[in-house]
Design a protein around this motif. Sequence first.
Motif, short mmCIF file in Angstrom:
data_model
loop_
_atom_site.label_atom_id
_atom_site.label_comp_id
_atom_site.label_asym_id
_atom_site.label_seq_id
_atom_site.Cartn_x
_atom_site.Cartn_y
_atom_site.Cartn_z
N LYS A 161 0.47 -1.36 -0.07
CA LYS A 161 0.26 -0.16 -0.14
C LYS A 161 0.82 1.21 -0.43
CE LYS A 161 -4.55 1.90 0.94
NZ LYS A 161 -5.03 1.22 -0.29
N ASN A 162 1.04 2.02 -0.55
CA ASN A 162 1.30 3.60 -1.28
C ASN A 162 0.73 4.38 -1.81
OD1 ASN A 162 4.63 2.37 -0.76
ND2 ASN A 162 4.34 1.87 -2.59
N PRO A 163 0.44 5.47 -0.29
CA PRO A 163 -0.31 6.45 -1.13
C PRO A 163 0.14 6.68 -2.34
CG PRO A 163 0.01 6.58 1.31
CD PRO A 163 1.10 5.62 0.43
N GLN A 164 0.70 7.17 -3.02
CA GLN A 164 1.52 7.67 -3.51
C GLN A 164 2.43 7.04 -4.52
OE1 GLN A 164 0.74 10.44 -5.15
NE2 GLN A 164 -0.56 10.81 -3.98
N GLY A 165 1.49 6.49 -6.18
CA GLY A 165 2.87 5.27 -6.27
C GLY A 165 2.23 3.77 -6.74
N PHE A 166 2.83 2.83 -6.57
CA PHE A 166 2.41 1.22 -6.69
C PHE A 166 2.30 0.86 -6.11
CE2 PHE A 166 3.42 -3.10 -7.58
CZ PHE A 166 2.32 -3.52 -8.48
N SER A 167 0.58 0.34 -6.22
CA SER A 167 0.41 -0.26 -5.25
C SER A 167 -0.41 -2.14 -5.63
CB SER A 167 -0.88 0.04 -4.14
OG SER A 167 -0.29 1.21 -3.65
N ALA A 168 -0.59 -3.38 -4.61
CA ALA A 168 -0.96 -4.16 -4.89
C ALA A 168 -1.08 -5.44 -3.84
CB ALA A 168 0.14 -5.30 -6.06
N SER A 169 -2.46 -6.31 -4.40
CA SER A 169 -2.46 -7.13 -3.13
C SER A 169 -3.04 -8.86 -3.85
CB SER A 169 -3.57 -6.80 -2.33
OG SER A 169 -4.24 -7.60 -1.96
N LEU A 170 -2.73 -9.20 -3.03
CA LEU A 170 -2.53 -11.19 -3.45
C LEU A 170 -3.56 -11.39 -2.40
CD1 LEU A 170 -1.89 -13.45 -5.69
CD2 LEU A 170 -0.49 -14.52 -4.61
N ARG A 171 -4.66 -11.76 -2.39
CA ARG A 171 -5.80 -12.03 -1.65
C ARG A 171 -5.92 -13.67 -1.85
NH1 ARG A 171 -5.49 -9.08 1.76
NH2 ARG A 171 -7.29 -10.47 2.99
N TYR A 172 -6.29 -14.30 -0.95
CA TYR A 172 -7.24 -15.88 -1.60
C TYR A 172 -9.08 -16.09 0.11
CZ TYR A 172 -5.53 -17.82 3.60
OH TYR A 172 -5.96 -17.22 4.89
N ARG A 173 -9.87 -16.87 -0.55
CA ARG A 173 -10.93 -17.09 0.24
C ARG A 173 -11.01 -17.94 0.12
NH1 ARG A 173 -15.11 -15.18 -4.09
NH2 ARG A 173 -13.64 -14.41 -5.73
N HIS A 174 -11.58 -18.97 1.16
CA HIS A 174 -12.00 -20.79 1.44
C HIS A 174 -13.02 -20.83 2.07
CE1 HIS A 174 -11.14 -24.44 1.87
NE2 HIS A 174 -10.71 -24.34 3.04
N LEU A 175 -13.28 -21.94 1.97
CA LEU A 175 -15.32 -22.07 2.51
C LEU A 175 -15.01 -23.50 2.80
CD1 LEU A 175 -17.63 -21.14 3.29
CD2 LEU A 175 -18.72 -21.80 1.00
N ASP A 176 -15.30 -24.00 2.75
CA ASP A 176 -14.74 -25.62 3.36
C ASP A 176 -16.00 -26.66 2.51
OD1 ASP A 176 -16.72 -24.60 5.16
OD2 ASP A 176 -15.27 -27.18 6.23
N SER A 177 -16.23 -27.62 2.00
CA SER A 177 -17.04 -28.33 1.95
C SER A 177 -17.91 -28.28 3.42
CB SER A 177 -17.17 -29.35 1.11
OG SER A 177 -15.74 -29.87 -0.13
N ARG A 178 -19.47 -28.65 2.96
CA ARG A 178 -19.78 -29.31 4.07
C ARG A 178 -21.61 -29.84 3.31
NH1 ARG A 178 -19.75 -24.67 0.92
NH2 ARG A 178 -21.93 -23.49 1.04
N ALA A 179 -22.32 -30.35 4.53
CA ALA A 179 -23.87 -30.71 4.87
C ALA A 179 -24.40 -29.78 3.31
CB ALA A 179 -23.84 -31.28 6.09
N ALA A 180 -24.83 -30.26 2.75
CA ALA A 180 -26.02 -29.25 1.87
C ALA A 180 -27.85 -29.84 2.69
CB ALA A 180 -25.90 -29.60 0.71
#
Length: 772
Positions: free
Chosen positions: A674-693
Motif C-alpha cells: 500500500k503506497n498512497p502515491q505510486g504502485f500498490s498491489a494485493s494478492l488475496r485468497y478465500r476459502h470455504l470448506d465443503s459442508r452438509a447440504a
Amino acid sequence: MKQLFTSTQAMWGLLLGLCLTGQFAQAQGTATLRGSVADSLSGQPLAGVSVGLQGQSGGTATDALGNFRLAGVAPGTYTLRVGALGYRGASQAVTLAAGETRAMPFTIAASALSLAEVTVSQPRDPNQSLAAINQIDKVLRPVNSAQDLLRLVPGLFIAQHAGGGKAEQIFLRGFDVDHGTDFAVSVDGLPVNMVSHAHGQGYADFHFVIPETVEQLKVYKGPYTARFGDFVTAGAGEFSTKTRLDDSQVKLEVGRFDTYRALVMLDLLGNNNRHLFSKKPESAYVAAEYNFTNAYFDQPQDFRRFNGLAKYTGQLSDRTSLTLLGSHFTSSWDASGQIPESAVREGIISRFGSIDPTEGGDTDRTNASVVLTTGLPGDAIIRQQLYYSRYNFNLFSNFTFFLNDEENGDEINQTDDRNLYGYTGTYDRDDRLGARNLHTTFGLGTRIDDTDLTLRRAVRRTITDTITAGKVFEQNINAYLDETLTLTDRLTLNAALRADVFVFDFRGIITNDDGNLEPLRGRKTRARVSPKLNLYYQLTPTVQLFARSGYGFHSNDARGVVRGTVNGNALPRAIGYEAGSTFKPLPGVVVNAALWALHLEDELVYVGDEAVVESAGRTRRYGADLSVRYQLTRALFADVDLNYNHGRLVGVAEGQNFIPLAPRFTSVGGLTLKNPQGFSASLRYRHLDSRAANEDNSIRARGYFLFDGVVSYTQSRFQIGATAENLLNVDWNEAQFANPSRLRGQTTPVEEQLHFTPGTPFFIKVNASVLF
C-alpha cells in the motif's frame, strides 16, 4: 439463561443503589480535561478518535460532535495523546491542578496507514471489539463492488445466484443467513434488511451503495449490543458513507464478459468557503455509478444498475450538526439460476448453461434521511434521525423446473411494493459515579413497513395464477438503556436492556392445503425483552480481554405470524456468549481472538416459492474466530482470518442433525503493498470448506479455494489499475442447494440433488480514474 437474568438484575440494582446515594459528584481534588478533535484540512469534527494520557490506564474517545472529556484526573503533569487510524497522532504536555478544568482543542492530519497507531481499547463503544480490525481492513482490502463491502466483515462469505440483481446469500458464524435473516445491515442509519419480504425474511439488498463512498464499517458479532434488535443473532454490520470527498473523481472500468462501469463523484463545496447554511465547516457531494455486464453464462445476463447519492454534512453551530442524504438505485437483469449437477454431468447443458433462461427481474429503491445531532449541557448529546425508503421488487425464479407442472414449468413471480418509514433517537451522556466514569445511552425508535406482496405462477414471465397476495403492515417500536461503568481503572462493565414491540398485520388471500384461494386477515402484537451483560478488562495498554453475553431474536414473516400455524413463532429468541481478546504482541501486529456459542430457540427458513415459513427447530452453534493484521514494512501488510464453526439441530438423532449449508471452516487472507502515491498491489485468497447440504449429510456442498489480485498506480491527479478474480481459473460453485427437481421429459423427478450456480471463471477488468 436464569444466571444471565440474575446477573443483569443485580447490576441494575447496584447502579440504582449508587445513584440513590447521590454519588454523582466528581471526586474531590481531581481535574478535568475537555477538548475537541477536528480534521486539519476540512475542519470537520472527527468522531471515535482515541484520547488518553500517555502511560495511564483508561482513556476515552471523541463523541459524535468530535468532543471528549477526561474526568477524575489526579493533579500532575501528563502528556495528552490523540490518535486515529489513517491520521497522524498528536500529543501535548499539560499540567493540571486540583479542581481545574482545562480545554484542549486538537486538529490532526491524514497520514499513511500505521498499525503502531492502532489502540485495542474501545472505551466509548466497548462492544465493538473488532473496531481495530475493521479500520485496517477498510484501508487495505480491495473493494470492487457493493457486495465486496460485505466481505470486509471478518468471517463473512457471500454467494450470488440470480444474475447479480438479487441480494447475496450470506454465511457467518455457522449460519446460512439466507439473504439476511440472522445478520442486520445498515447504511448511514438506514436499515437494509426488509421484514416480511416477498423473497426472504430479512432480505438485505446492499446494491444501492456505491463502494467508493463508504468511509467506515463497524462490525458487531453476536447479540450483545442493545442498539440492535431484529435479525441480530449472528451479528450486525454498520456502514457509513463519507462526510466529505478529498477529491472529485471520474472513473471508468472495462472487463471481460462485456463488463463496463462508470463512476462520477463531485465535491460541491470544496475548501472555498461557499457555505450553504452557516459559517461553520460543512461539505456536500454527489456521486453516481452505472454498471453493465453480460457475465460469463451462456445466456447473456443483460445486467444493468444505476446508483445516485447526494449528501450534505455541516456544523450549524458549535453544538449542532446536520446531515442530509438522498439516494436512488435501480437494477434489472436476466438470470440463469441454479442448475442441477446431474444435467451438467450428463451433458444436457454446460456448466454455465440454464434450464429456464427467463429467470431474472428488476428492483429499485429511493432513500431520504435527515440526522440532527445536538450537544446539550452536562456532556450529553441527542442524535435524531428520520428516514424514508420507497422500494420495489419484481423477481422471476424457477427452483424445481418441471417438478410440479410438467408442461409449463414451475416458474414463480414475487413482487414487493413497499414504503418504509422510521425514526431513531439516542441520548448519550458521560457522567461520574463516585470516582468512576459512567456512560449512559438511552435509545428510542420505531419502524413502519407498509407493503403490498404477491406470489404468483408464471410461464416465461407471463403471469398465470396467484398463490398469495395481500398487504402487510408491520411496525416495530423499541427502546433500550445501555450503561457502561468503569468499575476500576482496568475493568469496565456494560449492562443493557432492550425492549421491542411488534405489530403484525396481514390482509389478503392465500392458497390453502386443498389448492384453493381463501382470505387471510389478522393482526397480532408480540414483544421481546433482551438483556445484555458484557465485561472488558484492560490487562495492559496493548491487551484487552472481554466476556460478552446477551439475548437477541429474529422476527418471523407477518403471514406466518397471522396464520398462527406451527411456524407462527413471531420472535424466536437467541442467546449468545463469548470470551476473547484484542491484543498487540508487537507494535505492528493486531490480533483479535474469540471463543463463542449461540443457541437459537427456533431457526426459521422462508420458503419463497410457497410463501410459507418452515421451522428447523432449535439449533446450537459454537466456534472460534481468529483475525491477525501484520505490518511487515512501512508499505507491506499481511492479514488472515480463520473461522471455525460447529452447528447442529437440537433434539434430532445423531447423523440427521446437520444444519444445511452451515459453514464449518472459512478463511481469507493476503498480502498488500500500500503506497498512497505510486504502485500498490494485493494478492488475496478465500476459502470455504465443503459442508452438509442437507440434514443427513448425504449431499455435500462443494468447497473452494480462490486467488484474486489487484494492482494500481496512483498519482495526485490520476489512478490506473487492474483487478483479477479467480487467477487460477478453477471451477467452483458459488451458491448451492439440495432440493428436488425434474427436467422436461423426465418421467420421474429426482427427489433431492445438488443444484448450483457456477462461480466466476478467470475475470479481469481494468480501470482509470481522474482526480480533480
